[in-house]
Design an enzyme around this catalytic site. Structure first.
Site, PDB file in Angstrom:
ATOM      1  N   ASP A 200      28.853  56.956  14.962  1.00  0.00           N
ATOM      2  CA  ASP A 200      27.719  56.422  14.926  1.00  0.00           C
ATOM      3  C   ASP A 200      27.067  55.875  16.089  1.00  0.00           C
ATOM      4  O   ASP A 200      27.762  55.241  17.056  1.00  0.00           O
ATOM      5  CB  ASP A 200      27.838  55.146  13.822  1.00  0.00           C
ATOM      6  CG  ASP A 200      26.296  54.788  13.087  1.00  0.00           C
ATOM      7  OD1 ASP A 200      25.209  55.036  13.869  1.00  0.00           O
ATOM      8  OD2 ASP A 200      26.333  54.291  12.284  1.00  0.00           O
TER       9      ASP A 200
ATOM     10  N   ASP B 247      22.920  60.240  13.770  1.00  0.00           N
ATOM     11  CA  ASP B 247      22.388  59.634  15.017  1.00  0.00           C
ATOM     12  C   ASP B 247      23.503  59.237  16.052  1.00  0.00           C
ATOM     13  O   ASP B 247      23.309  58.894  17.056  1.00  0.00           O
ATOM     14  CB  ASP B 247      21.489  58.422  14.852  1.00  0.00           C
ATOM     15  CG  ASP B 247      22.184  57.134  14.127  1.00  0.00           C
ATOM     16  OD1 ASP B 247      23.362  56.903  14.488  1.00  0.00           O
ATOM     17  OD2 ASP B 247      21.506  56.240  13.648  1.00  0.00           O
TER      18      ASP B 247
ATOM     19  N   HIS C 202      22.618  55.024   5.783  1.00  0.00           N
ATOM     20  CA  HIS C 202      23.814  54.567   5.732  1.00  0.00           C
ATOM     21  C   HIS C 202      24.616  53.625   5.025  1.00  0.00           C
ATOM     22  O   HIS C 202      25.702  53.122   4.914  1.00  0.00           O
ATOM     23  CB  HIS C 202      24.239  54.307   7.430  1.00  0.00           C
ATOM     24  CG  HIS C 202      25.538  54.756   7.769  1.00  0.00           C
ATOM     25  ND1 HIS C 202      26.264  54.734   9.004  1.00  0.00           N
ATOM     26  CD2 HIS C 202      26.829  55.014   7.030  1.00  0.00           C
ATOM     27  CE1 HIS C 202      27.188  55.172   9.177  1.00  0.00           C
ATOM     28  NE2 HIS C 202      27.800  55.274   7.847  1.00  0.00           N
TER      29      HIS C 202
ATOM     30  N   ASP D 253      27.510  59.329  10.828  1.00  0.00           N
ATOM     31  CA  ASP D 253      25.953  59.072  11.120  1.00  0.00           C
ATOM     32  C   ASP D 253      25.362  59.990  12.013  1.00  0.00           C
ATOM     33  O   ASP D 253      25.783  60.246  13.137  1.00  0.00           O
ATOM     34  CB  ASP D 253      25.371  57.695  11.413  1.00  0.00           C
ATOM     35  CG  ASP D 253      24.007  57.659  11.299  1.00  0.00           C
ATOM     36  OD1 ASP D 253      23.134  58.229  11.682  1.00  0.00           O
ATOM     37  OD2 ASP D 253      23.815  56.141  11.013  1.00  0.00           O
TER      38      ASP D 253
ATOM     39  N   HIS E 203      20.976  49.266   5.954  1.00  0.00           N
ATOM     40  CA  HIS E 203      21.719  50.469   6.519  1.00  0.00           C
ATOM     41  C   HIS E 203      22.479  49.819   7.822  1.00  0.00           C
ATOM     42  O   HIS E 203      23.052  50.703   8.386  1.00  0.00           O
ATOM     43  CB  HIS E 203      20.702  51.594   6.485  1.00  0.00           C
ATOM     44  CG  HIS E 203      19.802  51.547   7.955  1.00  0.00           C
ATOM     45  ND1 HIS E 203      19.503  52.758   8.473  1.00  0.00           N
ATOM     46  CD2 HIS E 203      19.221  50.681   8.490  1.00  0.00           C
ATOM     47  CE1 HIS E 203      18.581  52.481   9.538  1.00  0.00           C
ATOM     48  NE2 HIS E 203      18.418  51.129   9.392  1.00  0.00           N
TER      49      HIS E 203
ATOM     50  N   GLU F  73      22.028  60.056   7.078  1.00  0.00           N
ATOM     51  CA  GLU F  73      20.646  59.706   7.954  1.00  0.00           C
ATOM     52  C   GLU F  73      20.362  60.954   8.136  1.00  0.00           C
ATOM     53  O   GLU F  73      19.395  61.206   9.360  1.00  0.00           O
ATOM     54  CB  GLU F  73      21.210  58.837   8.988  1.00  0.00           C
ATOM     55  CG  GLU F  73      21.581  57.384   8.966  1.00  0.00           C
ATOM     56  CD  GLU F  73      20.640  56.446   8.169  1.00  0.00           C
ATOM     57  OE1 GLU F  73      19.366  56.927   8.092  1.00  0.00           O
ATOM     58  OE2 GLU F  73      20.725  55.253   7.881  1.00  0.00           O
TER      59      GLU F  73
ATOM     60  N   HIS G  47      25.311  53.234  16.050  1.00  0.00           N
ATOM     61  CA  HIS G  47      25.191  51.663  15.726  1.00  0.00           C
ATOM     62  C   HIS G  47      26.593  51.299  15.228  1.00  0.00           C
ATOM     63  O   HIS G  47      27.264  51.965  14.610  1.00  0.00           O
ATOM     64  CB  HIS G  47      24.338  51.371  14.971  1.00  0.00           C
ATOM     65  CG  HIS G  47      22.571  52.103  15.284  1.00  0.00           C
ATOM     66  ND1 HIS G  47      22.463  53.421  15.183  1.00  0.00           N
ATOM     67  CD2 HIS G  47      21.685  51.463  16.049  1.00  0.00           C
ATOM     68  CE1 HIS G  47      21.383  53.838  15.542  1.00  0.00           C
ATOM     69  NE2 HIS G  47      20.900  52.854  16.105  1.00  0.00           N
TER      70      HIS G  47
ATOM     71  N   ASP H  11      26.575  48.772  12.838  1.00  0.00           N
ATOM     72  CA  ASP H  11      26.511  48.419  11.459  1.00  0.00           C
ATOM     73  C   ASP H  11      27.274  47.401  11.155  1.00  0.00           C
ATOM     74  O   ASP H  11      27.667  47.443   9.760  1.00  0.00           O
ATOM     75  CB  ASP H  11      26.555  49.749  10.507  1.00  0.00           C
ATOM     76  CG  ASP H  11      25.708  51.086  10.834  1.00  0.00           C
ATOM     77  OD1 ASP H  11      24.575  50.702  11.359  1.00  0.00           O
ATOM     78  OD2 ASP H  11      26.072  51.835  10.441  1.00  0.00           O
TER      79      ASP H  11
END
Length: 299
Positions: free
Chosen positions: A121, A228, A98, A226, A138, A271, A123, A125
Site C-alpha cells: 500500500d 494504489d 480498504h 491496495d 479506509h 480500491e 499508505h 492505514d
C-alpha cells in the site's frame, strides 16, 4: 503451492471514504476475468457473490464516517471469511475500499495462532479517529486490526487485537501521516517504504520479508493489496493515488516470490474504482497480480 479451492467474495463497499465508484470494484475485477484466469492455473474457483452493503449514514460523524454501516458490513464479511477458512478454502476478497480489511482480518485471525500480514500500500492505514485528517475509515484498518480505534471496529467477532504489530510488513509506503509514523516507531512495525524499495530492489525487499515471517514463525500470511501501492501510471483507477510508487513489473516479481514461498494463505485486492479508471486498466492489473500470486509465470 498445490492447486487450491479458492472462494472469491466481493465487498462493494464505498463507505470507508468519500469518492464514489469504488463499490463497483468487485464487478470490474470480475469483468477483467479473475475467475477464468485462476481456473486456467488449475485452481477450483467458487465465486460466492457479494455481501450486502448498507446506505451512507445520515448523521455527520466527521471523525468516523459511516461508522455503523462499516461495522455492519465488516461483521458480515468477517463471518463469511471465517467460514471459508473453516471449509479449507483459500479466500480472495475483492474490494471495495480498504476498510474491508477490518472484516477480512477479523475473520482470519482466530483461525491462526500467529498470522502474518503483508500490507502492500502507498499508505500505512494506521490512523485512528484522533489522528485521521479525514475521518475516513479506509485509512484506519491496520490500526483497528492491531487493537487501536473505536471499540465497535476493534471488537468485531468479540476479540482484539486481531494481529500482532510485529507480524505486519508494510510494502510501498510513501504517504504516511505524522500520527502513523509515531505509531510505527512505538509498535515496531516493519516498513519497506519506496526509499527501501529503490535502494534495495524489490527482490531483496521480498527476500527479507519472507525471511522475516520465517523468523517470526507465522502459521499463515494474509496479503492485503491496495492497488494504489503501485504507481498511478499503472493503476489510474484508485481514489487516493500517490506518485512515485511500485512498478508493474516489481509488483509481479513480488507476487511471484510470494507464490514460490508457499506462505500466503489468503488475499484481498482493494480500491479499484472503475469511474476513475482507463478502460478497466486497474482491474486488469489486479487480476494479473492475482495470477502471479497463484502460480502464473512468464515461461
Amino acid at each position: 503451492m498445490s492447486k487450491l479451492n479458492i472462494s472469491i467474495i466481493g465487498v462493494p463497499m464505498d463507505l470507508g471514504q468519500n469518492r464514489r465508484g469504488v463499490d463497483m470494484g468487485p464487478s470490474a475485477i470480475r469483468y477483467a476475468g479473475v475467475v477464468e484466469r485462476l481456473q486456467e492455473l488449475g485452481h477450483s474457483v467458487d465465486d460466492v457473490g457479494d455481501i450486502a452493503i448498507g446506505r451512507r449514514e445520515t448523521s455527520q460523524n466527521t471523525k468516523l464516517r459511516n461508522l455503523e454501516e462499516v461495522v455492519a458490513a465488516n461483521t458480515i464479511l468477517a463471518n463469511r471469511v471465517h467460514d471459508i477458512i473453516g471449509e479449507g478454502n483459500f479466500p480472495i476478497v475483492l474490494g471495495g475500499d480498504h476498510s474491508i480489511a477490518i472484516g477480512t482480518l477479523a475473520g482470519l485471525a482466530d483461525r491462526y495462532d500467529n498470522l502474518g500480514v503483508i500490507w502492500y500500500d502507498a499508505h500505512a492505514d494506521l490512523n485512528t479517529a484522533e489522528t485521521s485528517p479525514s475521518g475516513n475509515i479506509h485509512g484506519m484498518p491496520l490500526a483497528v486490526s492491531i487493537g487501536l480505534g473505536h471499540e465497535a471496529l476493534v471488537n468485531i467477532r468479540d476479540f482484539a487485537p486481531k494481529i500482532k504489530p510485529e507480524n505486519v510488513v508494510i510494502i510501498g509506503a510513501r504517504s504516511v501521516d505524522p500520527g502513523e509514523r509515531d505509531l510505527i516507531r512505538e509498535k515496531g512495525i516493519k516498513v519497506f517504504s519506496m526509499h527501501e524499495i529503490d535502494k534495495l530492489g524489490m527482490s531483496e525487499v521480498m527476500t527479507q520479508t519472507i525471511q522475516y515471517f520465517k523468523d517470526r514463525k507465522v502459521d499463515g500470511v494474509h496479503l492485503s493489496l491496495d492497488l494504489d501501492g503501485l504507481d498511478p501510471l499503472y493503476t489510474p483507477g484508485v481514489g487516493t493515488p500517490v506518485a512515485g510508487g511500485i512498478t508493474y513489473r516489481e509488483s509481479h516479481l513480488a507476487m511471484e516470490m510470494l507464490y514460490a514461498s508457499e506462505m500466503v494463505t489468503s488475499a484481498e485486492f482493494v480500491e479499484v474504482n472503475p469511474i476513475l479508471d482507463e478502460k478497466n486498466k486497474t482491474a486488469d492489473v489486479a487480476v494479473g497480480l492475482m495470477g502471479s500470486l497463484l502460480g502464473e509465470s512468464l515461461v
